[in-house]
Design a protein around this motif. Structure first.
Motif, PDB file in Angstrom:
ATOM      1  N   ASP A   1      46.438  32.703  69.831  1.00  0.00           N
ATOM      2  CA  ASP A   1      47.453  33.751  69.931  1.00  0.00           C
ATOM      3  C   ASP A   1      48.809  33.215  69.499  1.00  0.00           C
ATOM      4  N   ALA A   2      49.431  33.903  68.544  1.00  0.00           N
ATOM      5  CA  ALA A   2      50.760  33.534  68.065  1.00  0.00           C
ATOM      6  C   ALA A   2      51.835  34.455  68.624  1.00  0.00           C
ATOM      7  N   GLY A   3      51.453  35.315  69.589  1.00  0.00           N
ATOM      8  CA  GLY A   3      52.410  36.232  70.202  1.00  0.00           C
ATOM      9  C   GLY A   3      52.160  37.670  69.837  1.00  0.00           C
ATOM     10  N   ASP A   4      52.279  38.574  70.814  1.00  0.00           N
ATOM     11  CA  ASP A   4      52.116  40.016  70.603  1.00  0.00           C
ATOM     12  C   ASP A   4      50.756  40.374  70.009  1.00  0.00           C
ATOM     13  N   GLY A   5      49.725  39.646  70.423  1.00  0.00           N
ATOM     14  CA  GLY A   5      48.387  39.950  69.948  1.00  0.00           C
ATOM     15  C   GLY A   5      48.082  39.477  68.547  1.00  0.00           C
ATOM     16  N   HIS A   6      49.015  38.751  67.927  1.00  0.00           N
ATOM     17  CA  HIS A   6      48.815  38.224  66.579  1.00  0.00           C
ATOM     18  C   HIS A   6      48.059  36.905  66.686  1.00  0.00           C
ATOM     19  N   GLN A   7      46.842  36.860  66.141  1.00  0.00           N
ATOM     20  CA  GLN A   7      46.010  35.673  66.209  1.00  0.00           C
ATOM     21  C   GLN A   7      45.895  35.035  64.835  1.00  0.00           C
ATOM     22  N   VAL A   8      45.922  33.706  64.797  1.00  0.00           N
ATOM     23  CA  VAL A   8      45.821  32.995  63.526  1.00  0.00           C
ATOM     24  C   VAL A   8      45.069  31.691  63.744  1.00  0.00           C
ATOM     25  N   ALA A   9      44.194  31.360  62.790  1.00  0.00           N
ATOM     26  CA  ALA A   9      43.447  30.102  62.832  1.00  0.00           C
ATOM     27  C   ALA A   9      44.027  29.168  61.783  1.00  0.00           C
ATOM     28  N   CYS A  10      45.084  28.450  62.166  1.00  0.00           N
ATOM     29  CA  CYS A  10      45.784  27.562  61.225  1.00  0.00           C
ATOM     30  C   CYS A  10      46.481  26.455  62.009  1.00  0.00           C
ATOM     31  N   HIS A  11      46.362  25.217  61.530  1.00  0.00           N
ATOM     32  CA  HIS A  11      46.987  24.082  62.213  1.00  0.00           C
ATOM     33  C   HIS A  11      48.517  24.148  62.170  1.00  0.00           C
ATOM     34  N   LEU A  12      49.061  24.951  61.265  1.00  0.00           N
ATOM     35  CA  LEU A  12      50.520  25.091  61.198  1.00  0.00           C
ATOM     36  C   LEU A  12      51.085  25.678  62.484  1.00  0.00           C
ATOM     37  N   TYR A  13      50.251  26.421  63.220  1.00  0.00           N
ATOM     38  CA  TYR A  13      50.705  27.089  64.429  1.00  0.00           C
ATOM     39  C   TYR A  13      50.057  26.504  65.686  1.00  0.00           C
ATOM     40  N   ASP A  14      49.507  25.309  65.538  1.00  0.00           N
ATOM     41  CA  ASP A  14      48.909  24.614  66.666  1.00  0.00           C
ATOM     42  C   ASP A  14      49.911  23.596  67.212  1.00  0.00           C
ATOM     43  N   PRO A  15      50.436  23.803  68.409  1.00  0.00           N
ATOM     44  CA  PRO A  15      51.468  22.900  68.941  1.00  0.00           C
ATOM     45  C   PRO A  15      50.961  21.467  69.161  1.00  0.00           C
ATOM     46  N   THR A  16      49.649  21.280  69.187  1.00  0.00           N
ATOM     47  CA  THR A  16      49.112  19.915  69.402  1.00  0.00           C
ATOM     48  C   THR A  16      49.068  19.111  68.103  1.00  0.00           C
ATOM     49  N   GLN A  17      49.266  19.798  66.976  1.00  0.00           N
ATOM     50  CA  GLN A  17      49.265  19.113  65.678  1.00  0.00           C
ATOM     51  C   GLN A  17      50.692  18.938  65.201  1.00  0.00           C
ATOM     52  N   CYS A  18      50.979  17.780  64.646  1.00  0.00           N
ATOM     53  CA  CYS A  18      52.330  17.501  64.142  1.00  0.00           C
ATOM     54  C   CYS A  18      52.264  17.385  62.627  1.00  0.00           C
ATOM     55  N   ARG A  19      53.155  18.104  61.976  1.00  0.00           N
ATOM     56  CA  ARG A  19      53.169  18.035  60.523  1.00  0.00           C
ATOM     57  C   ARG A  19      54.181  17.008  60.064  1.00  0.00           C
TER      58      ARG A  19
END
Length: 330
Positions: A312-330
């Motif tokens: 969940d990226a907020g307001d029901g918006h779901q995304v499967a991407c490491h860019l939005y995974d707080p455990t991954q650091c770019r």
């Protein structure tokens, strides 16, 4: 609050690839649907988009149990269809229907219009006799066809009329859920608008729920309440229609939407189109990690080794991407 009508959990559909004289040796698997989870709310239209061959139609058929999934759950009104024996599944099929892509292929040429619409009623035994004939005439009127056409054969109808006939058949048993498998892609543009308007009117009148499968992003934006984006057997993004089209998060969704023409020459001239490199990988041997990483323009560290979770990226918006995974650091 929306009530979930269909809940799909960790659904997989693998087709075996066999070899040998009797084709008994299994040498590989086509991973058409690979660990998909999603919810479809009662009364909504969920658009399902993606490139050809990404698994959209297979997912729809698995929900309807036209394909028995390899694993996972399909909960319809709380009942797991995947675990329901065929004999007990048959009565449930009255509530689950499909509108196929090509009406020329989905209608039996030996049947009249009355036979085609009446076949679901005959199979399930409701209604009978005169009530069935009246119901067929009613359905012809509902989809914009005249009752006198009941004795015509499919070849005597135009393409748009044949699709209306397919819609009438889908409505015959008063279903609560219909999978629309690219129902307008085989039709002329002018006819497409008529069928879209008909589907909208029918949803308002009968409170039916749609899974609308399409590769036409403009049509999906017009018709859908929410949109799910699929790539190589996996869901990569699910969001409210306006939110997804205005603020797409996944790089694949951004690339898809950048290819949609804008009917304004000045805006069209200024905007940039995201061109993806390479071809869609084979579902026989999908890439490790994120299946999109070989073509992604924002690929980084974990993408080639860690499978991203639909979060969940907020307001029901779901995304499967490491860019939005707080455990991954770019």
């Amino acid at each position: 609050m929306e009530k979930t009508l269909v809940q799909v959990n960790n659904l997989k559909m693998y087709f075996p690839v066999t070899s040998g004289i009797l084709l008994q040796r299994r040498i590989a698997e086509v991973k058409a649907v690979n660990d998909v989870s999603l919810s479809i709310f009662r009364g909504e239209t969920l658009g399902l988009v993606g490139e050809s061959g990404c698994g959209k139609t297979t997912l729809g058929k698995c929900i309807l149990q036209l394909h028995r999934p390899t694993s996972g759950e399909v909960l319809f009104e709380g009942e797991d269809l995947c675990k329901t024996p065929n004999k007990q599944l048959r009565p449930l099929r009255q509530k689950l229907q499909v509108i196929f892509q090509d009406p020329s292929d989905s209608l039996d040429p030996r049947f009249t219009a009355a036979d085609i619409i009446g076949e679901p009623m005959r199979i399930h035994g409701v209604p009978k006799g005169r009530a069935r004939r009246e119901r067929i005439e009613e359905l012809l009127n509902i989809v914009g066809l005249a009752p006198y056409m009941a004795n015509r054969y499919p070849h005597e109808f135009s393409g748009g009329q044949r699709q209306r006939l397919g819609i009438a058949r889908a409505l015959a048993l008063n279903p609560s859920f219909i999978v629309c498998d690219e129902p307008i892609s085989a039709l002329d543009v002018s006819i497409q608008a008529q069928i879209i308007n008909l589907l909208e009117d029918l949803q308002e009148k009968f409170h039916v729920t749609y899974l609308f499968i399409s590769h036409d992003l403009s049509v999906v934006r017009h018709l859908s309440d929410r949109v799910a984006v699929m790539y190589l057997g996996r869901l990569v993004e699910v969001a409210d229609r306006d939110r997804l089209y205005e603020s797409p998060l996944h790089p694949y969704t951004q690339a898809l939407l950048s290819a949609v023409p804008i009917p304004d020459p000045e805006v069209e001239a200024r905007r940039s189109v995201i061109l993806l490199k390479g071809e869609v990988p084979s579902p026989l041997n999908p890439p490790s990690g994120c299946v999109f990483h070989p073509r992604c323009f924002r690929v980084f560290g974990p993408c080639d080794s860690v499978v991203p979770i639909l979060r969940d990226a907020g307001d029901g918006h779901q995304v499967a991407c490491h860019l939005y995974d707080p455990t991954q650091c770019r």
